[in-house]
Design a protein around this motif. Structure first.
Motif, PDB file in Angstrom:
ATOM      1  N   ALA A   1       0.823  -1.213   0.000  1.00  0.00           N
ATOM      2  CA  ALA A   1       0.000   0.000   0.000  1.00  0.00           C
ATOM      3  C   ALA A   1       0.852   1.255   0.000  1.00  0.00           C
ATOM      4  O   ALA A   1       1.871   1.336   0.697  1.00  0.00           O
ATOM      5  N   HIS A   2       0.420   2.221  -0.795  1.00  0.00           N
ATOM      6  CA  HIS A   2       0.960   3.582  -0.742  1.00  0.00           C
ATOM      7  C   HIS A   2      -0.225   4.480  -0.427  1.00  0.00           C
ATOM      8  O   HIS A   2      -1.112   4.660  -1.260  1.00  0.00           O
ATOM      9  N   LEU A   3      -0.250   4.994   0.796  1.00  0.00           N
ATOM     10  CA  LEU A   3      -1.397   5.745   1.281  1.00  0.00           C
ATOM     11  C   LEU A   3      -1.101   7.238   1.255  1.00  0.00           C
ATOM     12  O   LEU A   3      -0.194   7.716   1.957  1.00  0.00           O
TER      13      LEU A   3
ATOM     14  N   PHE B   1      -2.943  18.960   6.723  1.00  0.00           N
ATOM     15  CA  PHE B   1      -2.268  17.699   7.033  1.00  0.00           C
ATOM     16  C   PHE B   1      -2.132  16.861   5.773  1.00  0.00           C
ATOM     17  O   PHE B   1      -3.022  16.848   4.921  1.00  0.00           O
ATOM     18  N   ARG B   2      -1.024  16.158   5.661  1.00  0.00           N
ATOM     19  CA  ARG B   2      -0.816  15.251   4.542  1.00  0.00           C
ATOM     20  C   ARG B   2      -0.187  13.960   5.051  1.00  0.00           C
ATOM     21  O   ARG B   2       0.877  13.980   5.688  1.00  0.00           O
ATOM     22  N   LEU B   3      -0.849  12.849   4.786  1.00  0.00           N
ATOM     23  CA  LEU B   3      -0.311  11.525   5.072  1.00  0.00           C
ATOM     24  C   LEU B   3       0.261  10.962   3.786  1.00  0.00           C
ATOM     25  O   LEU B   3      -0.408  10.968   2.743  1.00  0.00           O
TER      26      LEU B   3
ATOM     27  N   LEU C   1       7.672  -2.770  13.359  1.00  0.00           N
ATOM     28  CA  LEU C   1       7.148  -1.483  13.801  1.00  0.00           C
ATOM     29  C   LEU C   1       7.360  -0.459  12.689  1.00  0.00           C
ATOM     30  O   LEU C   1       8.418  -0.422  12.053  1.00  0.00           O
ATOM     31  N   VAL C   2       6.336   0.362  12.459  1.00  0.00           N
ATOM     32  CA  VAL C   2       6.439   1.488  11.543  1.00  0.00           C
ATOM     33  C   VAL C   2       6.072   2.727  12.348  1.00  0.00           C
ATOM     34  O   VAL C   2       4.943   2.844  12.841  1.00  0.00           O
ATOM     35  N   VAL C   3       7.021   3.639  12.500  1.00  0.00           N
ATOM     36  CA  VAL C   3       6.811   4.835  13.315  1.00  0.00           C
ATOM     37  C   VAL C   3       6.477   6.003  12.390  1.00  0.00           C
ATOM     38  O   VAL C   3       7.228   6.295  11.452  1.00  0.00           O
ATOM     39  N   ILE C   4       5.341   6.646  12.669  1.00  0.00           N
ATOM     40  CA  ILE C   4       4.861   7.753  11.848  1.00  0.00           C
ATOM     41  C   ILE C   4       4.872   9.042  12.668  1.00  0.00           C
ATOM     42  O   ILE C   4       4.415   9.064  13.815  1.00  0.00           O
ATOM     43  N   GLU C   5       5.416  10.090  12.083  1.00  0.00           N
ATOM     44  CA  GLU C   5       5.352  11.428  12.680  1.00  0.00           C
ATOM     45  C   GLU C   5       5.002  12.415  11.576  1.00  0.00           C
ATOM     46  O   GLU C   5       5.599  12.388  10.494  1.00  0.00           O
ATOM     47  N   ASN C   6       4.010  13.268  11.845  1.00  0.00           N
ATOM     48  CA  ASN C   6       3.593  14.299  10.885  1.00  0.00           C
ATOM     49  C   ASN C   6       3.286  13.716   9.512  1.00  0.00           C
ATOM     50  O   ASN C   6       3.635  14.291   8.473  1.00  0.00           O
TER      51      ASN C   6
END
Length: 343
Positions: free
Chosen positions: A5-7, A14-16, A200-205
């Motif tokens: 997946a590319h989300l 905000f942009r994910l 683990l996948v760590v997401i910030e901003n």
């Protein structure tokens, strides 16, 4: 690879933009501070939030073109969202019924799932009659009863008290080990992530800042958030041989490095002194005590100075050193207690 997946989700402020790969039988945990985009990512996978771009492929099939109800997924929400007017049995049978199973067939399957999660005696119970742990297991059974290829868990243990959480975490680990599809777990609790996840996948901003096995992430944090999560002091500096310079402080380290580098050490590795210590050269700096708080069986001392650090000491050490907020103190860490790695 089961999930590829590319989300991309774009909002006014905000942009994910993240990429996820999850193999069959693997559990990947999304970690990050509030507002990082974890739940947005999960909702995008579920089809509850529209993508602005990217793709969601499951076993090569494009899911992003399908409505949420047509996606082969099971989802456990943070508040479980059980139907209050239905029994535990009918809650679990709801999904198979929506997919065309007869009432009898759906209820037989639901009964089998309730037995698997240890709730065979609660088939007639309504959600209000269930404990938090029991409701969580009904929600998990409901998600698995539809035979999903992708399981999505949104803070599945957050609503539980500490004692129940310990028991249910262990049970959930066993159920996830038996699930042959891909699992994506959102949590803010590092212990949940370390126990339940393979990666683990760590997401910030809205962006991925680190990924790896729990051991890799815990050993080599790459942001302040991750360092706090795993309980380390973390600094970025410039390495030259076995020396890493962080601002005004030079750290002697065991590793030989050159160029940008991180230095990490445990709060428990920090020794405190009322006066500058003599003897063996060590990593040493003068600091001011900004705060003192209880931390498990120890006391955590928050230090400000040329670097900000946390030190864990015993209550006896607090008394012996007569530590108080605002006090000047010397802090030291042995080179053997540091861990340095490329930034």
């Amino acid at each position: 690879m089961t999930l590829d997946a590319h989300l991309v989700v774009t909002r006014p402020r905000f942009r994910l933009d993240i990429e996820l790969e999850v193999a069959a039988g693997q559990v990947v945990a999304l970690l990050g501070p509030n507002g990082a985009g974890k739940t947005t990512a999960l909702r995008a996978l579920a089809g509850l939030t529209a993508l602005s771009g990217g793709r969601i492929l499951l076993d090569g099939e494009a899911l992003h073109t399908l409505a949420s109800e047509r996606r082969p997924i099971g989802m456990v929400f943070q508040d479980y969202l059980l139907f209050p007017h239905l029994s535990a049995l009918d809650n679990v049978a709801f999904g198979p019924r929506c997919k065309g199973a007869s009432k009898a067939e759906a209820r037989r399957g639901a009964a089998a799932w309730l037995e698997r999660v240890g709730l065979a005696g609660y088939v007639a119970a309504k959600p209000r009659q269930l404990s938090g742990g029991q409701a969580q297991r009904v929600a998990l059974a409901r998600a698995l009863a539809v035979g999903p290829r992708l399981l999505l868990l949104d803070e599945p243990l957050a609503a539980l008290d500490a004692h129940t959480r310990l028991e249910i975490r262990s049970q959930l680990r066993r159920h996830l080990a038996d699930f042959g599809g891909a699992t994506v777990l959102v949590t803010h609790d590092p212990l949940d992530a370390m126990v339940l996840a393979d990666q683990l996948v760590v997401i910030e901003n809205g962006a991925i800042v680190q990924r790896g096995t729990p051991a890799e992430v815990a050993r080599r944090p790459r942001t302040d958030y991750v360092a706090r999560l795993v309980g380390l002091n973390l600094y970025r500096g410039l390495a030259a041989g076995r020396q890493v310079t962080v601002g005004e402080v030079g750290f002697s380290v065991a590793e030989h490095l050159d160029g940008p580098a991180f230095v990490a050490f445990r709060p428990g590795a920090v020794a405190l002194y009322r006066t500058r210590p003599d003897g063996t050269p060590r990593n040493l700096w003068e600091a001011t005590i900004e705060g003192i708080e209880r931390h498990g069986d120890n006391v955590r001392i928050h230090l400000e100075g040329p670097i900000t650090a946390s030190a864990d000491v015993t209550p006896a050490a607090v008394a012996d050193l007569d530590l108080t907020p605002g006090q000047r103190i010397w802090a030291a860490v042995k080179a053997t207690e540091t861990h340095a790695y490329p930034a």
